[in-house]
Design a protein around this motif. Structure first.
Motif, PDB file in Angstrom:
ATOM      1  N   VAL A 241       0.847  -1.195   0.000  1.00 31.93           N
ATOM      2  CA  VAL A 241       0.000   0.000   0.000  1.00 31.93           C
ATOM      3  C   VAL A 241       0.883   1.245   0.000  1.00 31.93           C
ATOM      4  N   PRO A 242       0.668   2.180  -0.928  1.00 30.19           N
ATOM      5  CA  PRO A 242       1.487   3.393  -0.967  1.00 30.19           C
ATOM      6  C   PRO A 242       1.497   4.104   0.379  1.00 30.19           C
ATOM      7  N   LEU A 243       2.662   4.584   0.788  1.00 31.69           N
ATOM      8  CA  LEU A 243       2.814   5.216   2.092  1.00 31.69           C
ATOM      9  C   LEU A 243       1.854   6.388   2.263  1.00 31.69           C
ATOM     10  N   SER A 244       1.627   7.132   1.176  1.00 32.97           N
ATOM     11  CA  SER A 244       0.738   8.294   1.258  1.00 32.97           C
ATOM     12  C   SER A 244      -0.711   7.892   1.482  1.00 32.97           C
ATOM     13  N   MET A 245      -1.070   6.646   1.153  1.00 35.63           N
ATOM     14  CA  MET A 245      -2.448   6.167   1.312  1.00 35.63           C
ATOM     15  C   MET A 245      -2.666   5.487   2.662  1.00 35.63           C
ATOM     16  N   VAL A 285       8.546  -0.976   9.082  1.00 35.73           N
ATOM     17  CA  VAL A 285       8.269   0.111  10.027  1.00 35.73           C
ATOM     18  C   VAL A 285       9.572   0.780  10.459  1.00 35.73           C
ATOM     19  N   LYS A 286      10.583  -0.039  10.780  1.00 38.02           N
ATOM     20  CA  LYS A 286      11.889   0.507  11.190  1.00 38.02           C
ATOM     21  C   LYS A 286      12.525   1.327  10.080  1.00 38.02           C
ATOM     22  N   ALA A 287      12.276   0.902   8.818  1.00 35.68           N
ATOM     23  CA  ALA A 287      12.868   1.599   7.673  1.00 35.68           C
ATOM     24  C   ALA A 287      12.040   2.802   7.235  1.00 35.68           C
ATOM     25  N   GLY A 288      10.921   3.049   7.917  1.00 32.77           N
ATOM     26  CA  GLY A 288      10.067   4.182   7.557  1.00 32.77           C
ATOM     27  C   GLY A 288       9.237   3.946   6.307  1.00 32.77           C
ATOM     28  N   GLU A 289       9.075   2.677   5.925  1.00 39.31           N
ATOM     29  CA  GLU A 289       8.309   2.337   4.713  1.00 39.31           C
ATOM     30  C   GLU A 289       6.877   1.932   5.016  1.00 39.31           C
ATOM     31  N   PHE A 290       6.555   1.770   6.312  1.00 43.60           N
ATOM     32  CA  PHE A 290       5.200   1.394   6.698  1.00 43.60           C
ATOM     33  C   PHE A 290       4.886   2.075   8.018  1.00 43.60           C
ATOM     34  N   GLN A 292       3.802   2.913  11.611  1.00 48.43           N
ATOM     35  CA  GLN A 292       3.769   2.106  12.830  1.00 48.43           C
ATOM     36  C   GLN A 292       2.352   1.991  13.384  1.00 48.43           C
ATOM     37  N   ASP A 293       1.596   3.098  13.369  1.00 47.57           N
ATOM     38  CA  ASP A 293       0.232   3.054  13.909  1.00 47.57           C
ATOM     39  C   ASP A 293      -0.670   2.137  13.089  1.00 47.57           C
ATOM     40  N   LEU A 294      -0.473   2.117  11.771  1.00 51.79           N
ATOM     41  CA  LEU A 294      -1.252   1.214  10.925  1.00 51.79           C
ATOM     42  C   LEU A 294      -0.855  -0.231  11.188  1.00 51.79           C
ATOM     43  N   TYR A 295       0.434  -0.456  11.395  1.00 50.87           N
ATOM     44  CA  TYR A 295       0.919  -1.808  11.673  1.00 50.87           C
ATOM     45  C   TYR A 295       0.254  -2.381  12.921  1.00 50.87           C
ATOM     46  N   TYR A 296       0.161  -1.579  13.980  1.00 52.42           N
ATOM     47  CA  TYR A 296      -0.455  -2.071  15.210  1.00 52.42           C
ATOM     48  C   TYR A 296      -1.961  -2.259  15.049  1.00 52.42           C
ATOM     49  N   ARG A 297      -2.574  -1.497  14.168  1.00 46.32           N
ATOM     50  CA  ARG A 297      -4.015  -1.645  13.933  1.00 46.32           C
ATOM     51  C   ARG A 297      -4.352  -2.956  13.213  1.00 46.32           C
ATOM     52  N   ILE A 298      -3.515  -3.349  12.263  1.00 45.61           N
ATOM     53  CA  ILE A 298      -3.832  -4.539  11.473  1.00 45.61           C
ATOM     54  C   ILE A 298      -3.269  -5.812  12.094  1.00 45.61           C
ATOM     55  N   ASN A 299      -2.301  -5.651  13.019  1.00 48.85           N
ATOM     56  CA  ASN A 299      -1.619  -6.814  13.582  1.00 48.85           C
ATOM     57  C   ASN A 299      -2.223  -7.223  14.928  1.00 48.85           C
ATOM     58  N   VAL A 300      -3.552  -7.235  15.006  1.00 45.60           N
ATOM     59  CA  VAL A 300      -4.219  -7.627  16.251  1.00 45.60           C
ATOM     60  C   VAL A 300      -4.046  -9.118  16.495  1.00 45.60           C
TER      61      VAL A 300
END
Length: 450
Positions: A241-245, A285-290, A292-300
């Motif tokens: 998913v594009p970072l801007s989206m 996430v560490k590389a700034g390509e995804f 972090q807040d979205l990662y925690y939302r989808i990784n329930v």
């Protein structure tokens, strides 16, 4: 309820309590004896002759020892150790054959805390099969069962699920299983393949657009999030998913609100979210390509989808299942030597690659029996078509010889040519005899000698 083992009226009362459960249930003693069953159990698994003092592992598995002594998890043993209810996934013997069953074990104590009985609740897992291709998910290996246990645990909730696994491992099938096992199964599961989408195309596909909102928008279009209302939204390859989206996707997940492209009207939707990726999102996430807040939302609730290499015990079952699905009018079988070739292969493309190989093999074989040479030819084609030009495990296999040293084998095509050449020389160019010894048809032999 004050239950004493010698109190027959209390025992009968406890046994009749089983009828209050809406699933198959049995009453089990601390020494594994089946004391009572309910009507749901009789209807689904058949009657049990209680007078024979059958033990639970004998009836459900055909074992002579408890499950944990036969290499499986035992819910009764786990309950004894923890003192509370336990839940495991088992493969049970049923009148229909082997089936996946979700087992929950409830301990029953007297008023003094003494353990008297167990109530065992059994719920068939309808989204998978342990013996045939009647279901989309097929398997019985330990890694498959671990995955299936997580599927059964999360399906009935609305928790967001993140499927992690290699390409071709079957993540979309797992997503369907999660959807079908939940309360949203009567509604649609809508899929968006995120790979390769530009910002504008991703937004339009997901949220929809109104007529005239951009060049080419000749009519209104309903977005996938609106179509998924009441059902499930599956975002495949979420890592693309594009970072801007990602911020707009995050807002959708948090609020359920969205606005179609070019519209000022805010709409709302309610869906269950399932995402999948073959990428390491934590590293992204560490590389700034995804985000972090979205990662925690989808990784329930993450579920690891094992590669085919991790579930080698399922290879024969998967092969037979795929062959049935490839051609339902003609029954194909692999020779033992052909199956051995598949067992030695690494399957970088996982189940998708296995399916392609078997499809190719059914087209190349002259009968319904797929021979070793045909599978070798199919694997050789895969190697030749490898877009990365890498040497696959089909062409370079390592084994350990008696001295414990690595031995590099010839690629399959070269080994086959050398084998046939030596065989032809030994039998003085008698092709019929060579074909017989090699276990292939005369026609196949001529093709390979060309």
């Amino acid at each position: 309820m004050n239950i004493i083992a010698s109190d027959s009226s209390s025992f009968d009362e406890l046994a009749s309590m089983l009828e209050g459960y809406d699933c198959p249930a049995i009453l089990v003693s601390v020494d594994y004896r089946i004391l009572a069953i309910n009507q749901h159990y009789r209807e689904e698994f058949g009657d049990v002759p209680l007078q024979q003092n059958k033990r639970c592992f004998e009836v459900s598995h055909g074992y002579s020892v408890p499950c944990d002594e036969a290499g499986e998890d035992c819910p009764l043993s786990a309950t004894l150790q923890s003192g509370r209810k336990e839940r495991v996934l088992h493969i049970h013997q049923t009148p229909r054959g082997k089936e996946h069953v979700d087992v929950e074990m409830l301990p029953i104590h007297d008023s003094h805390g003494k353990l008297l009985f167990f109530v065992e609740l059994l719920r068939s897992v309808s989204v998978a099969s342990a013996q045939d291709g009647s279901k989309k998910l097929v398997g019985s290996s330990k890694s498959f069962n671990r995955m299936l246990e997580k599927i059964t645990r999360v399906s009935h909730s609305d928790a967001s699920v993140l499927l992690l696994g290699e390409s071709g491992s079957g993540k979309e099938l797992v997503a369907h299983a999660v959807h079908q096992g939940g309360h949203r199964a009567k509604n649609s599961m809508v899929t968006l393949e995120c790979a390769g989408l530009t910002d504008s195309l991703f937004e339009s596909e997901l949220f929809g657009h109104v007529k005239g909102s951009f060049t080419g928008a000749h009519s209104n279009r309903v977005g996938l999030v609106e179509l998924a209302n009441g059902g499930t939204l599956f975002l495949d390859e979420i890592g693309d998913v594009p970072l801007s989206m990602q911020v707009k996707l995050l807002r959708l997940i948090e609020t359920g609100a969205f606005r179609p492209v070019g519209s000022s009207i805010i709409k709302h939707t309610n869906f269950r979210l399932i995402c999948a990726t073959h990428k390491n999102l934590a590293e992204m996430v560490k590389a700034g390509e995804f985000r972090q807040d979205l990662y925690y939302r989808i990784n329930v609730f993450p579920i690891h989808v094992p590669s085919l290499r991790e579930r080698q015990d399922d290879l024969v079952l998967l092969t037979n299942t795929l062959l049935k699905r490839i051609n339902q009018r003609k029954e194909y079988h692999l020779t033992d030597s052909a199956m051995q070739v598949l067992k030695q292969y690494n399957f970088p493309g996982n189940i998708r690659e296995l399916s392609n190989i078997l499809n190719r093999a059914t087209l190349l074989t002259d009968t319904n029996l797929i021979e070793r040479s045909t599978i070798q030819e199919c694997l050789e084609i895969d190697r030749e078509l490898d877009p990365l030009g890498e040497t696959s495990s089909a062409s370079q296999l390592l084994s350990i010889n008696d001295a414990g040293e690595d031995k590099e084998w010839l690629d399959l095509k070269t080994a086959e040519k050398r084998y046939l050449s030596e065989l032809m020389a030994f039998h003085h160019d008698d092709k019929e005899q060579v074909a017989k010894v090699a276990g292939i048809s005369l026609r196949s032999l001529y093709r390979k000698l060309e």
